[in-house]
Design a protein around this motif. Structure first.
Motif, PDB file in Angstrom:
ATOM      1  N   VAL A  86       0.856  -1.178   0.000  1.00 52.88           N
ATOM      2  CA  VAL A  86       0.000   0.000   0.000  1.00 52.88           C
ATOM      3  C   VAL A  86       0.894   1.229   0.000  1.00 52.88           C
ATOM      4  O   VAL A  86       1.838   1.325   0.801  1.00 52.88           O
ATOM      5  CB  VAL A  86      -0.939   0.031   1.224  1.00 52.88           C
ATOM      6  CG1 VAL A  86      -1.780   1.297   1.207  1.00 52.88           C
ATOM      7  CG2 VAL A  86      -1.832  -1.209   1.235  1.00 52.88           C
ATOM      8  N   ASN A  97      -0.119   8.318   0.305  1.00 49.42           N
ATOM      9  CA  ASN A  97       0.442   9.579  -0.173  1.00 49.42           C
ATOM     10  C   ASN A  97      -0.232  10.748   0.529  1.00 49.42           C
ATOM     11  O   ASN A  97      -1.292  11.216   0.095  1.00 49.42           O
ATOM     12  CB  ASN A  97       0.268   9.690  -1.693  1.00 49.42           C
ATOM     13  CG  ASN A  97       0.854  10.976  -2.250  1.00 49.42           C
ATOM     14  OD1 ASN A  97       1.680  11.631  -1.608  1.00 49.42           O
ATOM     15  ND2 ASN A  97       0.420  11.351  -3.445  1.00 49.42           N
ATOM     16  N   THR A 140       3.835   8.693  -8.287  1.00 45.74           N
ATOM     17  CA  THR A 140       3.759   7.724  -9.369  1.00 45.74           C
ATOM     18  C   THR A 140       5.117   7.073  -9.579  1.00 45.74           C
ATOM     19  O   THR A 140       6.148   7.607  -9.175  1.00 45.74           O
ATOM     20  CB  THR A 140       3.313   8.388 -10.682  1.00 45.74           C
ATOM     21  OG1 THR A 140       4.275   9.398 -11.036  1.00 45.74           O
ATOM     22  CG2 THR A 140       1.944   9.022 -10.542  1.00 45.74           C
ATOM     23  N   VAL A 187       2.470   2.208 -10.237  1.00 43.75           N
ATOM     24  CA  VAL A 187       1.750   2.797  -9.099  1.00 43.75           C
ATOM     25  C   VAL A 187       1.369   4.226  -9.436  1.00 43.75           C
ATOM     26  O   VAL A 187       2.185   4.992  -9.973  1.00 43.75           O
ATOM     27  CB  VAL A 187       2.618   2.771  -7.829  1.00 43.75           C
ATOM     28  CG1 VAL A 187       1.883   3.443  -6.669  1.00 43.75           C
ATOM     29  CG2 VAL A 187       3.020   1.354  -7.475  1.00 43.75           C
ATOM     30  N   ASP A 188       0.137   4.584  -9.114  1.00 41.43           N
ATOM     31  CA  ASP A 188      -0.329   5.957  -9.275  1.00 41.43           C
ATOM     32  C   ASP A 188      -1.177   6.303  -8.055  1.00 41.43           C
ATOM     33  O   ASP A 188      -2.323   5.883  -7.938  1.00 41.43           O
ATOM     34  CB  ASP A 188      -1.137   6.113 -10.558  1.00 41.43           C
ATOM     35  CG  ASP A 188      -1.587   7.556 -10.781  1.00 41.43           C
ATOM     36  OD1 ASP A 188      -1.208   8.435  -9.981  1.00 41.43           O
ATOM     37  OD2 ASP A 188      -2.320   7.797 -11.758  1.00 41.43           O
ATOM     38  N   ALA A 189      -0.573   7.042  -7.141  1.00 44.47           N
ATOM     39  CA  ALA A 189      -1.284   7.478  -5.941  1.00 44.47           C
ATOM     40  C   ALA A 189      -1.474   8.989  -6.030  1.00 44.47           C
ATOM     41  O   ALA A 189      -0.530   9.749  -5.779  1.00 44.47           O
ATOM     42  CB  ALA A 189      -0.506   7.105  -4.680  1.00 44.47           C
ATOM     43  N   THR A 244      -4.142  10.434  -1.166  1.00 46.60           N
ATOM     44  CA  THR A 244      -4.874   9.182  -1.361  1.00 46.60           C
ATOM     45  C   THR A 244      -3.993   8.005  -0.978  1.00 46.60           C
ATOM     46  O   THR A 244      -2.806   8.144  -0.693  1.00 46.60           O
ATOM     47  CB  THR A 244      -5.319   9.008  -2.827  1.00 46.60           C
ATOM     48  OG1 THR A 244      -4.160   8.881  -3.658  1.00 46.60           O
ATOM     49  CG2 THR A 244      -6.164  10.172  -3.291  1.00 46.60           C
ATOM     50  N   THR A 245      -4.600   6.834  -1.043  1.00 48.91           N
ATOM     51  CA  THR A 245      -3.914   5.579  -0.777  1.00 48.91           C
ATOM     52  C   THR A 245      -4.112   4.664  -1.981  1.00 48.91           C
ATOM     53  O   THR A 245      -5.235   4.508  -2.471  1.00 48.91           O
ATOM     54  CB  THR A 245      -4.482   4.914   0.485  1.00 48.91           C
ATOM     55  OG1 THR A 245      -4.286   5.790   1.594  1.00 48.91           O
ATOM     56  CG2 THR A 245      -3.789   3.602   0.780  1.00 48.91           C
ATOM     57  N   ALA A 246      -3.016   4.074  -2.446  1.00 53.27           N
ATOM     58  CA  ALA A 246      -3.085   3.167  -3.599  1.00 53.27           C
ATOM     59  C   ALA A 246      -2.658   1.770  -3.175  1.00 53.27           C
ATOM     60  O   ALA A 246      -1.654   1.607  -2.466  1.00 53.27           O
ATOM     61  CB  ALA A 246      -2.180   3.668  -4.728  1.00 53.27           C
ATOM     62  N   THR A 247      -3.415   0.768  -3.583  1.00 55.66           N
ATOM     63  CA  THR A 247      -3.098  -0.628  -3.284  1.00 55.66           C
ATOM     64  C   THR A 247      -2.313  -1.235  -4.442  1.00 55.66           C
ATOM     65  O   THR A 247      -2.654  -1.040  -5.610  1.00 55.66           O
ATOM     66  CB  THR A 247      -4.378  -1.427  -3.037  1.00 55.66           C
ATOM     67  OG1 THR A 247      -5.070  -0.867  -1.923  1.00 55.66           O
ATOM     68  CG2 THR A 247      -4.063  -2.891  -2.745  1.00 55.66           C
ATOM     69  N   ILE A 248      -1.261  -1.964  -4.097  1.00 58.33           N
ATOM     70  CA  ILE A 248      -0.382  -2.578  -5.087  1.00 58.33           C
ATOM     71  C   ILE A 248      -0.518  -4.093  -4.950  1.00 58.33           C
ATOM     72  O   ILE A 248      -0.103  -4.676  -3.947  1.00 58.33           O
ATOM     73  CB  ILE A 248       1.083  -2.154  -4.860  1.00 58.33           C
ATOM     74  CG1 ILE A 248       1.202  -0.621  -4.871  1.00 58.33           C
ATOM     75  CG2 ILE A 248       2.002  -2.785  -5.902  1.00 58.33           C
ATOM     76  CD1 ILE A 248       2.521  -0.104  -4.323  1.00 58.33           C
TER      77      ILE A 248
END
Length: 843
Positions: A677, A680, A687, A709-711, A715-719
């Motif tokens: 995760v 950001n 990114t 990855v693009d957060a 926000t929060t981005a899941t990988i």
């Protein structure tokens, strides 16, 4: 009431002379015991006293007691709180022609009778409020005598608990029967050192005509225009006309271009005591929390005058910003999201307790140091807990300047409280005082009614024990919100923490509002934080000892063991040592050596809390914040704090800093796999390509992967990663690594104790630099959680980071601030250069 609107214009000079005089009454004080179980050598003696101060610190300064924080002195000095004490001073006065004179007592702790020249001028029973006494007719030309007789707080609380009727509380004294700092009677991290004294200033104020009684600036926004609605109340002795010049000035702001000053004049007709000025500031510079923007502060000056003569003045600072809490139900329950200037803020918080059991000793320099330590750990909110005090203006000034959000509890904690007289009137008076005093501060974003009291009533068996008696709910649902609606309607209010916005939900329901997670630590292990999906966490934490230097300074046991007498005195939690052990042994073996025990418990505390924070952040925006229990300590003790009682950072503070980083990369278990995760918490997009590798402990790459990855900002981005990368062949000898730019996260498939960690093979090189040292450590093998415990070499030293894991061949350079001469070999001492490896294979 007179109301005036005005837009920005050039301000008027507010530096004219002031008619009111304010004189501190702080010198020449003595103290003597009046009654109680005092040692014979104290009876009948008058001792020098310091104001502001307390009886404990006066006795300490006189050499009549040892430091209350050392060894078992707390118990040996219990007699102090059982005694009555009298403070006395004299001061000179001459008639300068003022119509009025008032003695102003900003903090008397707590139950006192005040006499001036033999006449009673006040009977006080509340540490948390200001008392004023008109004394013009009692003052004598020449010498005047002021005496304050304090009743034993312990005996008074006991007697009041009978008068009011039993009400449940934690700990052993009925602190809920007296309006005094609750933790002064002891807490599960604090000493039982019930004290008395003049803990805030006493002044003699002389004035004629009128004086400012209160200034209440209410700040709001209308597009790009800042609105300061300044409500004024005066005390009018002359029943004559007067006016007040109100200026919002551009000076004092930092980091932004501000519009010109704005000002207006309001008038008070004879007999009028209330007026309102409404000032508009065009193109206003917004105040933001730390990490979200600048903190411009506008000076606010009020000058009261009559017939062209200045009578009184007031100065403060404003920050223009809006604040609210989103508690609108959604598909997952009820959120608890703080919005500043309509931007959702992920709260990276810590709970704040009094920084000293004797709170008068906490000065601005200490507040600056402690809040700087919090900011250095990426903390953006401090919750001022309800068992302490309404914090000082110095505390709030520093938070305003740094952008540190604050949350102030009203002072009700873990107990039921009488709603009848005389308690009710005292509660209302203290609330009025402190709402008015603190409301100008932009950092203050939440008022909270109580700590755990609604939860306690529902879940801790209070209802059957109360037998129908009042217990405080009327304060939290009626009195306090009514006072805020009258005095400070600009901020959100919650009745308690934890808090569910509607009665249909349990107050500690993780799906609704805020929660306190204390099953973790009390009964469950820290990996179970990941079993919870809260909307907001108001309290959670894990215990650990103070730093080695603090622990050994305050405890002289020989031999020193986790259960030696002094160590147990400085462990206040119920079954605290048992919980420390239970929370350790699933992860690391319990050491028998005190040095290793200290390091193991310190490391385990840090890992536990970091585990919780990273999990909560991985849930964002479902979860919008966590507030660690606790930032600081009030004395040397094994506790939940990240900064110990001597102000030294524990490993926990560095772990909090890692977990609250503005950009966080974390690996989290989900069902049968592990995900990465990217959190950001910045204004820029994050990114890139995440490189994921499964490795052996010797560094051999077993399975790689690359994921885009693009957060976006905030926000929060899941990988998601293929299972063949995240599934180990040999859990005891493998780890998962993910990197995204300069950020890295690691996941170990096995607990420390079940893994094949080896003894650390480290090379250490130290170089003296301006202000200290740079210490470079290179690892020949995998070394987990490397820490340089610099306090063991120099108690004043500080290091910039701890808990760094090195893969084979990697290095880290620690920056150490120290004025001491430290031998090169000392940096590699195995009790100084610490790692988790040592706890698995031994030193």
């Amino acid at each position: 009431m007179t109301t005036t609107d005005i837009t920005a214009e050039t301000g008027t000079d507010s530096t004219a002379g002031r008619a009111m005089t304010t004189r501190p009454i702080h010198t020449g004080w003595t103290v003597r015991v009046l009654g109680g179980p005092a040692p014979q050598e104290i009876v009948g003696r008058s001792l020098p006293a310091t104001v502001p101060g307390s009886i404990h610190t006066d006795l300490l300064a006189a050499g009549l007691i040892a430091d209350p924080y050392l060894d078992d002195n707390e118990r040996l000095q219990a007699w102090i709180g059982a005694c009555d004490w009298e403070y006395r001073t004299t001061f000179e006065w001459s008639d300068e022609g003022f119509d009025e004179a008032e003695l102003v007592f900003e903090g008397l702790d707590t139950v006192a009778r005040v006499e001036l020249n033999g006449t009673v001028i006040a009977d006080t029973r509340n540490m948390h409020r200001t008392y004023r006494a008109g004394v013009r007719s009692l003052l004598r030309a020449g010498k005047n005598e002021l005496t304050i007789a304090f009743e034993s707080p312990v005996r008074h609380a006991d007697r009041e608990s009978l008068e009011q009727g039993y009400r449940p509380h934690v700990n052993h004294h009925p602190y809920n029967s007296i309006r005094k700092m609750a933790c002064n009677f002891g807490w599960d991290w604090g000493p039982d050192a019930a004290t008395v004294g003049i803990w805030r200033p006493i002044t003699l104020q002389s004035w004629s005509g009128a004086r400012l009684d209160s200034v209440r600036p209410l700040v709001s926004l209308d597009g790009t225009t800042g609105i300061a609605t300044v409500r004024l109340e005066i005390a009018d002795a002359a029943d004559a006309a007067s006016s007040a010049l109100v200026i919002v000035g551009a000076v004092g702001a930092v980091g932004a271009h501000l519009s010109p000053a704005a000002s207006c004049t309001v008038t008070f007709a004879p007999g009028e005591t209330v007026a309102e000025a409404r000032i508009l500031v065009e193109d206003v510079a917004l105040w933001w929390p730390i990490g979200h923007g600048d903190q411009p502060l506008y000076d606010l000056d009020v000058v009261l005058s009559a017939d062209d003569s200045v009578l009184d003045s007031w100065h403060g600072r404003l920050g223009f910003r809006s604040v609210r809490i989103d508690i609108e139900p959604d598909d997952s329950g009820t959120p608890f999201t703080i919005l500043v200037n309509e931007r959702p803020i992920f709260v990276k918080g810590a709970n704040w307790i009094p920084d000293d059991a004797f709170v008068h000793r906490v000065d601005r320099a200490r507040y600056e140091e402690r809040i700087a330590q919090a900011a250095g750990a990426n903390i953006n909110l401090l919750r001022v807990w309800g068992g302490g005090i309404y914090e000082s203006d110095d505390f709030y000034d520093v938070c305003d300047e740094r952008g540190m959000l604050t949350w102030q509890d009203f002072l009700f904690a873990c107990a039921a409280y009488s709603e009848e007289e005389p308690m009710r009137s005292e509660v209302e008076a203290e609330a009025r005082d402190n709402i008015v005093r603190l409301m100008p501060h932009p950092s203050l974003v939440i008022w909270n009614g109580s700590n755990e009291n609604i939860w306690g009533f529902q879940e801790w068996g209070w209802e059957k024990r109360l037998g129908g008696r009042s217990w405080g709910l009327g304060y939290y649902l009626d009195l306090l919100p009514a006072l805020l609606a009258e005095l400070d309607p600009t901020r959100p209010y919650t009745p308690s923490s934890p808090f569910s916005p509607t009665d249909e939900h349990y107050p500690n329901d993780q799906e609704h509002g805020s929660v306190h997670l204390w099953e973790l630590w009390n009964r469950e292990d820290y990996p179970n934080y990941r079993m919870h999906t809260p909307r907001f966490v108001g309290e959670f934490g894990w215990q650990g000892p103070p730093t080695w230097t603090t622990m050994t300074r305050s405890i002289s046991d020989s031999p020193l063991t986790p259960e030696s007498p002094g160590m147990l005195v400085h462990q206040k939690a119920q079954d605290g040592n048992v919980k420390l052990i239970d929370g350790l042994v699933a992860h690391l073996s319990l050491p028998d050596d005190i040095d290793d025990w200290h390091w193991a418990m310190s490391l385990n505390q840090a890992v536990a809390v970091q585990t919780g924070i990273e999990h909560f952040r991985s849930l964002s925006p479902h979860c919008m914040g966590s507030i660690v229990w606790q930032l600081n300590d009030c004395w040397p003790v094994t506790s939940w704090a990240a900064i110990d009682g001597d102000g030294r950072p524990k490993p926990l503070l560095y772990a909090i800093g890692h977990a609250y980083a503005n950009r966080l990369l974390t690996l989290q278990p989900r069902t049968d796999t592990v995900i990465a995760v990217a959190g950001n918490d910045t204004d820029g997009a994050w990114t890139g390509t995440a490189i994921v590798r499964r490795l052996r402990f010797d560094g051999t790459e077993l399975a790689p992967a690359a994921v885009a990855v693009d957060a976006p900002p905030r926000t929060t981005a899941t990988i998601h990663v293929d299972a063949q990368v995240t599934t180990p062949d040999d859990a005891a000898d493998e780890l998962l690594e993910v990197t995204l730019g300069e950020k890295r996260a690691l996941w170990f498939f096995a607990e420390y104790r079940d893994s094949r960690l080896e003894a650390p093979r480290l090379t250490v090189a130290a170089a003296a630099v301006a202000g200290g040292y740079e210490v470079t450590v290179t690892a020949a093998n995998l070394v987990r959680d490397l820490a340089l415990l610099v306090d063991r070499l120099d108690g004043a030293a500080r290091v910039d980071d701890q808990l760094v894991t090195l893969l084979p061949g990697q290095s880290v350079t620690f920056s150490v601030t120290s004025e001491s001469v430290i031998d090169d070999a000392a940096w590699a001492d195995p009790t100084v250069l610490r790692s988790a490896n040592q706890l698995v294979v031994g030193r």
